[in-house]
Design an enzyme around this catalytic site. Structure first.
Site, PDB file in Angstrom:
ATOM      1  CD  GLU A 199      -3.668   0.558  -5.254  1.00  0.00           C
ATOM      2  OE1 GLU A 199      -3.348  -0.641  -5.146  1.00  0.00           O
ATOM      3  OE2 GLU A 199      -4.343   1.153  -4.416  1.00  0.00           O
TER       4      GLU A 199
ATOM      5  CG  ASP B  75      -9.201   1.584 -10.356  1.00  0.00           C
ATOM      6  OD1 ASP B  75      -9.217   1.355  -9.133  1.00  0.00           O
ATOM      7  OD2 ASP B  75     -10.228   1.806 -11.019  1.00  0.00           O
TER       8      ASP B  75
ATOM      9  CG  HIS C   1      -2.307   0.546   0.934  1.00  0.00           C
ATOM     10  ND1 HIS C   1      -2.717   1.772   1.374  1.00  0.00           N
ATOM     11  CD2 HIS C   1      -3.357   0.024   0.252  1.00  0.00           C
ATOM     12  CE1 HIS C   1      -3.973   1.980   0.979  1.00  0.00           C
ATOM     13  NE2 HIS C   1      -4.373   0.943   0.294  1.00  0.00           N
TER      14      HIS C   1
ATOM     15  CD  GLU D 222      -2.290  -4.233  -4.657  1.00  0.00           C
ATOM     16  OE1 GLU D 222      -2.715  -5.383  -4.912  1.00  0.00           O
ATOM     17  OE2 GLU D 222      -3.038  -3.293  -4.354  1.00  0.00           O
TER      18      GLU D 222
ATOM     19  CG  HIS E 269      -6.767  -0.971  -7.784  1.00  0.00           C
ATOM     20  ND1 HIS E 269      -7.395   0.244  -7.679  1.00  0.00           N
ATOM     21  CD2 HIS E 269      -6.407  -1.318  -6.527  1.00  0.00           C
ATOM     22  CE1 HIS E 269      -7.402   0.625  -6.408  1.00  0.00           C
ATOM     23  NE2 HIS E 269      -6.813  -0.306  -5.683  1.00  0.00           N
TER      24      HIS E 269
HETATM   25 MG   LIG Z   1      -3.438  -1.688  -3.390  1.00  0.00          MG
END
Ligand SMILES: [Mg+2]
Length: 380
Positions: free
Chosen positions: A236, A258, A185, A209, A285
């Site tokens: 993303e 995304d 993240h 990720e 995503h």
């Molecule tokens: Mg993520």
């Protein structure tokens, strides 16, 4: 056919929907949103409407080019998300006008069903074994979890081992047949990312990720790729094929555009093809709503190097999953899989009454602001 009007709907838990109307009664739906900046994207959507109203919606690619390039300044989360919503809606109209699902217009299906994963453990990951076991009994064979809460640039051995312990819990609940994705993240520094991916090798993650922040130079990402055998995923917070080229050159195994940020169905297809050159997979995503997911599924069914689909059912951002479709079946996972959508366009029918009622309430969802224990800003 001509576009006559566009409308937007700000709806809980944190979404924005777009409806594009035409003079022939065919309507298209899109989901143009940046999580936490929905109203900003909404303003962009309405500003861009002057480029769409009066135009032929079936000229999807020409409108994509005009919406992206027509303002001289281009890209970024806000403009690309606004463009993405229009792209969804235009493809929806294109499919409905011809009575075909979008994936049939894109070359037809290359698979019979699409594998999905489920989120577990929340923002500050906790209770992993039980959470994974619940998803396994619901039929999922793959899950994703956050690796860590706030993490200092150089974390203590205890905090580093807590990441491994949570991953071991997940692996134990999944068994060796299941797949585990671990999301850093952007919370983890490059130095800690290199240390952690080596520690995580033993649980054989499907991928790690966003191991580092997307704005860092691609050679930093490359150093994480090279630090272990763990497949690395990112994307993303990247907004076009041009931004995916450097991360592919850095050696990522999986790209995660995304559908609501990276330029919609049109650009996801192109990012998938770009990834194909590098032998990489695409795993879109998709922590957003049913229209974004429907758009993503259309890409998944027609893209050869597709890996797995994210979806937001039961996600930690919303308690109960709001139903904004007349029939939720096309976007519902059954035994870990999505079935091929048969309906025209995006393959979903929006429950417009429910959307209009929800839009009367709206939302003001924002990303949390986190702090380290010394009071300084921490990446969420
Ligand atoms: Mg993520």
């Amino acid at each position: 056919m001509k576009v006559t009007a566009v409308e937007t709907f700000l709806v809980e838990p944190r979404w924005l929907f777009l409806k594009v109307n035409t003079d022939e009664g065919v309507t298209g739906w899109g989901e143009p949103v940046v999580e936490g900046r929905a109203e900003t994207v909404r303003a962009a959507v309405h500003e861009l409407a002057e480029l769409v109203i009066g135009q032929d919606p079936l000229r999807v690619e020409d409108l994509w080019q005009v919406l992206r390039r027509g303002g001289f300044y281009r890209g970024g989360p806000v403009l690309s998300s606004a463009l993405s919503g229009y792209d969804h809606a235009l493809w929806d109209i294109a499919g409905k006008a011809r009575g075909l699902p979008v994936h049939e217009l894109l070359g037809g299906p290359v698979r019979d069903r699409v594998r999905a994963y489920s989120w577990v453990g929340g923002d500050r990951p906790d209770g992993i074994f039980e959470a994974v076991a619940r998803q396994v009994s619901a039929g999922f064979t793959a899950v994703k979890m956050n690796a860590t809460p706030e993490m200092r640039p150089i974390a203590s051995p205890a905090d580093a081992h807590a990441v491994l312990d949570r991953a071991r819990e997940a692996r134990e609940a999944l068994g060796q047949d299941g797949d585990l994705a671990i999301d850093f993240h952007g919370r983890v520094s490059p130095a800690m990312a290199r240390r952690l991916v080596r520690m995580l090798e033993e649980v054989q993650p499907m991928f790690v990720e966003e191991p580092v922040l997307p704005e860092l130079p691609a050679e930093v990402l490359a150093s994480v790729v090279q630090a272990s055998t763990v497949p690395i995923a990112t994307g993303e917070r990247l907004y076009s094929r041009w931004e995916f080229k450097p991360v592919l050159e850095a050696g990522v195994a999986v790209v995660q555009p995304d559908p609501s940020h990276a330029g919609g169905i049109s650009e996801l297809r192109r990012i998938g093809s770009l990834a194909e050159i590098y032998g990489a997979s695409i795993a879109p995503h998709c922590p957003l709503g049913p229209i974004s997911l429907a758009a993503s599924l259309q890409v998944a069914f027609t893209t050869p190097n597709f890996l797995i689909q994210e979806q937001s059912a039961g996600m930690h951002y919303h308690g109960t999953d709001p139903a904004y479709l007349v029939d939720m079946a096309p976007v519902r996972v059954v035994d870990g899989w999505f079935a091929r959508p048969a309906g025209p366009g995006l393959g979903v029918e929006v429950d417009e009454d429910a959307v209009r009622r929800a839009a009367e309430i709206g939302h003001a969802w924002r990303s949390p602001i986190w702090r380290h224990d010394d009071g300084s800003f921490a990446e969420w």
